[in-house]
Design a protein around this motif. Sequence first.
Motif, PDB file in Angstrom:
ATOM      1  N   ALA A   1       0.763  -1.304  -0.063  1.00 18.81           N
ATOM      2  CA  ALA A   1       0.113   0.074   0.121  1.00 18.81           C
ATOM      3  C   ALA A   1       0.747   1.157  -0.046  1.00 18.81           C
ATOM      4  CB  ALA A   1      -0.984   0.042   1.311  1.00 18.81           C
ATOM      5  N   ILE A   2       1.819   1.131   0.714  1.00 23.60           N
ATOM      6  CA  ILE A   2       2.838   2.396   0.813  1.00 23.60           C
ATOM      7  C   ILE A   2       3.539   2.510  -0.583  1.00 23.60           C
ATOM      8  CG2 ILE A   2       4.996   3.343   1.695  1.00 23.60           C
ATOM      9  CD1 ILE A   2       4.083   2.072   4.471  1.00 23.60           C
ATOM     10  N   GLN A   3       3.751   1.533  -1.035  1.00 18.85           N
ATOM     11  CA  GLN A   3       4.812   1.565  -2.366  1.00 18.85           C
ATOM     12  C   GLN A   3       3.736   2.301  -3.299  1.00 18.85           C
ATOM     13  OE1 GLN A   3       8.015   1.005  -2.820  1.00 18.85           O
ATOM     14  NE2 GLN A   3       7.511   2.216  -4.918  1.00 18.85           N
ATOM     15  N   TYR A   4       2.357   1.630  -3.236  1.00 18.85           N
ATOM     16  CA  TYR A   4       1.393   1.928  -4.332  1.00 18.85           C
ATOM     17  C   TYR A   4       1.242   3.700  -4.134  1.00 18.85           C
ATOM     18  CZ  TYR A   4      -3.238   2.672  -6.366  1.00 18.85           C
ATOM     19  OH  TYR A   4      -4.351   3.358  -7.051  1.00 18.85           O
ATOM     20  N   ASN A   5       1.252   4.083  -3.054  1.00 14.50           N
ATOM     21  CA  ASN A   5       1.049   5.527  -2.901  1.00 14.50           C
ATOM     22  C   ASN A   5       2.398   6.300  -3.471  1.00 14.50           C
ATOM     23  OD1 ASN A   5      -1.404   6.630  -1.914  1.00 14.50           O
ATOM     24  ND2 ASN A   5      -0.905   6.589   0.335  1.00 14.50           N
ATOM     25  N   ILE A   6       3.429   5.861  -3.029  1.00 20.21           N
ATOM     26  CA  ILE A   6       4.652   6.367  -3.591  1.00 20.21           C
ATOM     27  C   ILE A   6       4.623   6.377  -5.257  1.00 20.21           C
ATOM     28  CG2 ILE A   6       7.132   5.872  -4.004  1.00 20.21           C
ATOM     29  CD1 ILE A   6       6.985   4.895  -0.917  1.00 20.21           C
ATOM     30  N   ASP A   7       4.352   5.360  -5.951  1.00 20.28           N
ATOM     31  CA  ASP A   7       4.338   5.175  -7.099  1.00 20.28           C
ATOM     32  C   ASP A   7       3.180   6.007  -8.105  1.00 20.28           C
ATOM     33  OD1 ASP A   7       6.340   3.090  -6.864  1.00 20.28           O
ATOM     34  OD2 ASP A   7       4.867   1.540  -7.298  1.00 20.28           O
ATOM     35  N   THR A   8       2.024   6.160  -7.318  1.00 19.49           N
ATOM     36  CA  THR A   8       0.846   6.887  -7.961  1.00 19.49           C
ATOM     37  C   THR A   8       1.034   8.156  -7.500  1.00 19.49           C
ATOM     38  OG1 THR A   8      -0.655   6.178  -6.167  1.00 19.49           O
ATOM     39  CG2 THR A   8      -0.621   4.956  -8.098  1.00 19.49           C
ATOM     40  N   LYS A   9       1.833   8.817  -6.815  1.00 19.95           N
ATOM     41  CA  LYS A   9       2.087  10.171  -6.355  1.00 19.95           C
ATOM     42  C   LYS A   9       3.183  10.740  -6.863  1.00 19.95           C
ATOM     43  CE  LYS A   9      -0.362  11.720  -2.805  1.00 19.95           C
ATOM     44  NZ  LYS A   9      -0.470  11.993  -1.454  1.00 19.95           N
ATOM     45  N   GLN A  10       3.884  10.191  -7.745  1.00 19.85           N
ATOM     46  CA  GLN A  10       5.089  10.859  -8.253  1.00 19.85           C
ATOM     47  C   GLN A  10       5.118  11.988  -8.714  1.00 19.85           C
ATOM     48  OE1 GLN A  10       7.333   7.909 -10.451  1.00 19.85           O
ATOM     49  NE2 GLN A  10       7.626   6.462  -8.895  1.00 19.85           N
ATOM     50  N   ALA A  11       4.083  12.209  -9.396  1.00 21.68           N
ATOM     51  CA  ALA A  11       3.743  13.815  -9.981  1.00 21.68           C
ATOM     52  C   ALA A  11       2.903  14.809  -9.425  1.00 21.68           C
ATOM     53  CB  ALA A  11       3.051  13.329 -11.344  1.00 21.68           C
ATOM     54  N   THR A  12       2.344  14.046  -7.994  1.00 23.68           N
ATOM     55  CA  THR A  12       1.642  14.962  -7.235  1.00 23.68           C
ATOM     56  C   THR A  12       2.607  16.182  -6.749  1.00 23.68           C
ATOM     57  OG1 THR A  12       0.301  12.972  -6.760  1.00 23.68           O
ATOM     58  CG2 THR A  12      -0.111  14.938  -5.501  1.00 23.68           C
ATOM     59  N   THR A  13       1.930  17.224  -6.567  1.00 25.14           N
ATOM     60  CA  THR A  13       2.476  18.398  -6.226  1.00 25.14           C
ATOM     61  C   THR A  13       1.635  19.061  -4.973  1.00 25.14           C
ATOM     62  OG1 THR A  13       1.429  19.927  -7.884  1.00 25.14           O
ATOM     63  CG2 THR A  13       3.636  18.975  -8.503  1.00 25.14           C
ATOM     64  N   THR A  14       0.787  18.483  -4.532  1.00 25.45           N
ATOM     65  CA  THR A  14       0.103  18.870  -3.644  1.00 25.45           C
ATOM     66  C   THR A  14      -0.040  18.025  -2.405  1.00 25.45           C
ATOM     67  OG1 THR A  14      -2.000  17.719  -4.265  1.00 25.45           O
ATOM     68  CG2 THR A  14      -1.662  20.072  -4.852  1.00 25.45           C
ATOM     69  N   PHE A  15      -0.147  18.287  -1.217  1.00 24.41           N
ATOM     70  CA  PHE A  15      -0.086  17.164  -0.014  1.00 24.41           C
ATOM     71  C   PHE A  15      -1.008  16.245  -0.084  1.00 24.41           C
ATOM     72  CE2 PHE A  15      -0.640  15.933   4.371  1.00 24.41           C
ATOM     73  CZ  PHE A  15       0.567  15.888   4.623  1.00 24.41           C
ATOM     74  N   TRP A  16      -2.100  16.414  -0.472  1.00 24.15           N
ATOM     75  CA  TRP A  16      -3.325  15.317  -0.865  1.00 24.15           C
ATOM     76  C   TRP A  16      -3.639  15.202  -2.231  1.00 24.15           C
ATOM     77  CZ3 TRP A  16      -3.789  13.145   3.490  1.00 24.15           C
ATOM     78  CH2 TRP A  16      -3.912  13.830   5.086  1.00 24.15           C
ATOM     79  N   ARG A  17      -4.130  14.105  -2.659  1.00 27.90           N
ATOM     80  CA  ARG A  17      -4.406  13.958  -3.980  1.00 27.90           C
ATOM     81  C   ARG A  17      -5.711  14.925  -4.385  1.00 27.90           C
ATOM     82  NH1 ARG A  17      -2.811   8.705  -6.130  1.00 27.90           N
ATOM     83  NH2 ARG A  17      -2.588   7.245  -4.133  1.00 27.90           N
ATOM     84  N   SER A  18      -5.580  15.334  -5.753  1.00 31.28           N
ATOM     85  CA  SER A  18      -6.743  16.192  -6.012  1.00 31.28           C
ATOM     86  C   SER A  18      -8.003  15.366  -6.393  1.00 31.28           C
ATOM     87  CB  SER A  18      -6.332  17.126  -7.041  1.00 31.28           C
ATOM     88  OG  SER A  18      -5.345  16.608  -8.023  1.00 31.28           O
TER      89      SER A  18
END
Length: 131
Positions: free
Chosen positions: A114-131
């Motif tokens: 689950a942690i790795q999934y968050n790391i992988d899917t949020k690589q391009a995220t520039t905000t604290f939370w997902r939009s």
Amino acid sequence: MVNQLDADLTVFEPYLEKMSPTPHREQLVTLLNWVHTTFPQLQPRLAWNQPMFTDHGTFIVGFSTAKNHLNIALEAATLNTFREAINAAGDTTTKMLWQVRFDTPFNNQLLADAIQYNIDTKQATTTFWRS
């Protein structure tokens, strides 16, 4: 003997100081150390009165305690991806949390996934939370 936080995790001490030296505290310290060792690139942060880990300024995972369980916060998108596996493993989920009873061991592989999934899917995220 109560487990000690890794030296790089002293930011979590104010949260842990509020907990009595119980098996619950030991389990949380063990888990925080495990996340730090398993994912050393994550930055520890105390925010909203909970220990959490971030990556490039974006939320990855957070933890809090309740009377009988430990809460793991992953964000809804990640929790929904892993909800079936979490429940099948015998843990509980709410709308926003993965709950692990203090009298049961952590499923480290599932949490790592689950942690790795968050790391992988949020690589391009520039905000604290997902939009």
